[in-house]
Design a protein around this motif. Structure first.
Motif, PDB file in Angstrom:
ATOM      1  N   PHE A 117       0.829  -1.202   0.000  1.00  0.00           N
ATOM      2  CA  PHE A 117       0.000   0.000   0.000  1.00  0.00           C
ATOM      3  C   PHE A 117       0.863   1.252   0.000  1.00  0.00           C
ATOM      4  O   PHE A 117       2.037   1.224   0.413  1.00  0.00           O
ATOM      5  N   ASN A 118       0.304   2.330  -0.467  1.00  0.00           N
ATOM      6  CA  ASN A 118       0.985   3.614  -0.491  1.00  0.00           C
ATOM      7  C   ASN A 118       1.060   4.163   0.923  1.00  0.00           C
ATOM      8  O   ASN A 118       0.036   4.433   1.553  1.00  0.00           O
ATOM      9  N   GLN A 119       2.268   4.332   1.429  1.00  0.00           N
ATOM     10  CA  GLN A 119       2.392   4.735   2.826  1.00  0.00           C
ATOM     11  C   GLN A 119       1.973   6.184   3.058  1.00  0.00           C
ATOM     12  O   GLN A 119       1.718   6.586   4.201  1.00  0.00           O
ATOM     13  N   ASP A 120       1.845   6.971   1.993  1.00  0.00           N
ATOM     14  CA  ASP A 120       1.433   8.370   2.158  1.00  0.00           C
ATOM     15  C   ASP A 120      -0.077   8.511   2.311  1.00  0.00           C
ATOM     16  O   ASP A 120      -0.559   9.320   3.110  1.00  0.00           O
ATOM     17  N   ASN A 121      -0.850   7.732   1.536  1.00  0.00           N
ATOM     18  CA  ASN A 121      -2.306   7.882   1.609  1.00  0.00           C
ATOM     19  C   ASN A 121      -3.043   6.624   2.065  1.00  0.00           C
ATOM     20  O   ASN A 121      -4.266   6.644   2.204  1.00  0.00           O
ATOM     21  N   GLY A 122      -2.289   5.528   2.278  1.00  0.00           N
ATOM     22  CA  GLY A 122      -2.911   4.308   2.781  1.00  0.00           C
ATOM     23  C   GLY A 122      -3.737   3.549   1.761  1.00  0.00           C
ATOM     24  O   GLY A 122      -4.465   2.618   2.122  1.00  0.00           O
ATOM     25  N   LEU A 123      -3.637   3.904   0.470  1.00  0.00           N
ATOM     26  CA  LEU A 123      -4.435   3.247  -0.556  1.00  0.00           C
ATOM     27  C   LEU A 123      -3.658   2.101  -1.210  1.00  0.00           C
ATOM     28  O   LEU A 123      -2.439   2.114  -1.282  1.00  0.00           O
ATOM     29  N   PRO A 155       4.240  -1.299   3.434  1.00  0.00           N
ATOM     30  CA  PRO A 155       4.181   0.087   2.945  1.00  0.00           C
ATOM     31  C   PRO A 155       5.235   0.343   1.881  1.00  0.00           C
ATOM     32  O   PRO A 155       6.328  -0.223   1.918  1.00  0.00           O
ATOM     33  N   GLN A 156       4.898   1.213   0.929  1.00  0.00           N
ATOM     34  CA  GLN A 156       5.861   1.625  -0.082  1.00  0.00           C
ATOM     35  C   GLN A 156       5.660   3.105  -0.361  1.00  0.00           C
ATOM     36  O   GLN A 156       4.559   3.538  -0.701  1.00  0.00           O
ATOM     37  N   GLY A 157       6.726   3.878  -0.192  1.00  0.00           N
ATOM     38  CA  GLY A 157       6.658   5.301  -0.438  1.00  0.00           C
ATOM     39  C   GLY A 157       6.854   5.629  -1.899  1.00  0.00           C
ATOM     40  O   GLY A 157       7.339   4.800  -2.683  1.00  0.00           O
ATOM     41  N   PRO A 158       6.466   6.829  -2.319  1.00  0.00           N
ATOM     42  CA  PRO A 158       6.658   7.261  -3.710  1.00  0.00           C
ATOM     43  C   PRO A 158       8.130   7.156  -4.111  1.00  0.00           C
ATOM     44  O   PRO A 158       9.016   7.635  -3.398  1.00  0.00           O
ATOM     45  N   GLY A 159       8.391   6.497  -5.223  1.00  0.00           N
ATOM     46  CA  GLY A 159       9.757   6.361  -5.715  1.00  0.00           C
ATOM     47  C   GLY A 159      10.564   5.275  -5.044  1.00  0.00           C
ATOM     48  O   GLY A 159      11.705   5.020  -5.437  1.00  0.00           O
TER      49      GLY A 159
END
Length: 268
Positions: A63-69, A95-99
């Motif tokens: 999931f996107n760690q910034d928005n939880g989606l 979790p996976q952050g942008p980039g």
């Protein structure tokens, strides 16, 4: 950076150390079919010699760690966690952050599951079914190969009616969670919208709309839409939350489509 975690489910795996099959799970139809087939011991043809068909199963969701989606399904991780609880399966939340590097995030998640919870990945299970996407080769090389764990594709090149049977045999609710309006003609949005039921009637309706001329696949294999599977035992409050959210998305989609069809002066 948010750390990976394992969300335990009642009836999930017990014990101090266990080899498991890890099903990559987005909550959508393809990953759910892969899950059900893996639970029946149906793995990739030609790889039956690898004795993983009877191992316990855990789910893994990135999931996107910034928005939880989660992925293109655009569903909150909390929904996936609720679905996992309804299925009585443990969930590795990565979790996976942008980039950020996808494989490195997976390594961290699987390492945490093993060292902190004794869940040792013996096989990675994916829902890819269509050779045209090229995803199988990428997963085998860049994911399974990099992690040193064999990959399985239980739905690979299976007839579509067989895959539909896996979704309908249990009376599940399968709904569209998101729609890419750039890949669908306007008249298709009366059928394909967030919250619409994905079933045999839906597939037939899309086929009857002469959408092949628009290069639209009725199963959404080209990214036209994504789905969410709601198990029968899903918490009623969460089910209501999901249905309400998808209904709002449908309204937003209709408004955006209407605005796109109006001439600029009409928007002033």
């Amino acid at each position: 950076m948010e750390a990976p975690r394992v969300l335990r489910a009642e009836g999930g795996i017990g014990g101090e150390r266990e080899k498991v099959n890890v099903v990559f799970f987005s909550g959508g139809k393809d990953s759910f079919v892969a899950l059900r087939r893996a639970q029946r011991g149906v793995l990739t043809p030609g790889m039956a010699s690898i004795p993983t068909g009877e191992l316990p199963i855990v789910l893994l969701t990135v999931f996107n760690q910034d928005n939880g989606l989660v992925g293109q399904e655009e569903v909150p991780l909390a929904w996936i966690a609720g679905i996992a609880r309804a299925l009585r399966l443990d969930l590795i939340a990565v979790p996976q952050g942008p980039g950020a590097d996808h494989v490195e995030a997976l390594k961290l998640g699987l390492s945490h599951a093993e060292t902190s919870h004794g869940l040792c990945a013996a096989g990675l299970v994916f829902g890819d079914a269509d050779a045209a996407s090229g995803m199988r080769a990428w997963r085998e090389t860049h994911v399974a190969g990099a992690l040193g764990v064999p990959a399985f594709f239980p739905a690979w090149e299976e007839p579509r009616d067989a895959l539909m049977e896996d979704l309908t045999s249990e009376g599940l609710s399968v709904l569209l969670s998101s729609v890419d309006v750039t890949l669908l003609p306007t008249h298709a949005l009366n059928v394909a919208f967030p919250g619409a039921a994905f079933d045999a009637a839906f597939v037939q309706t899309l086929s009857d709309l002469s959408l092949p001329a628009h290069n639209v696949h009725p199963f959404g294999d080209r990214g036209e839409f994504h789905t969410l599977v709601l198990p029968n035992l899903l918490d009623s409050a969460l089910r209501s939350e999901i249905l309400s959210c998808l209904n709002r998305r449908r309204g937003d989609l209709a408004s955006a489509a209407t605005d796109a069809r109006q001439p600029p002066d009409a928007l002033l």
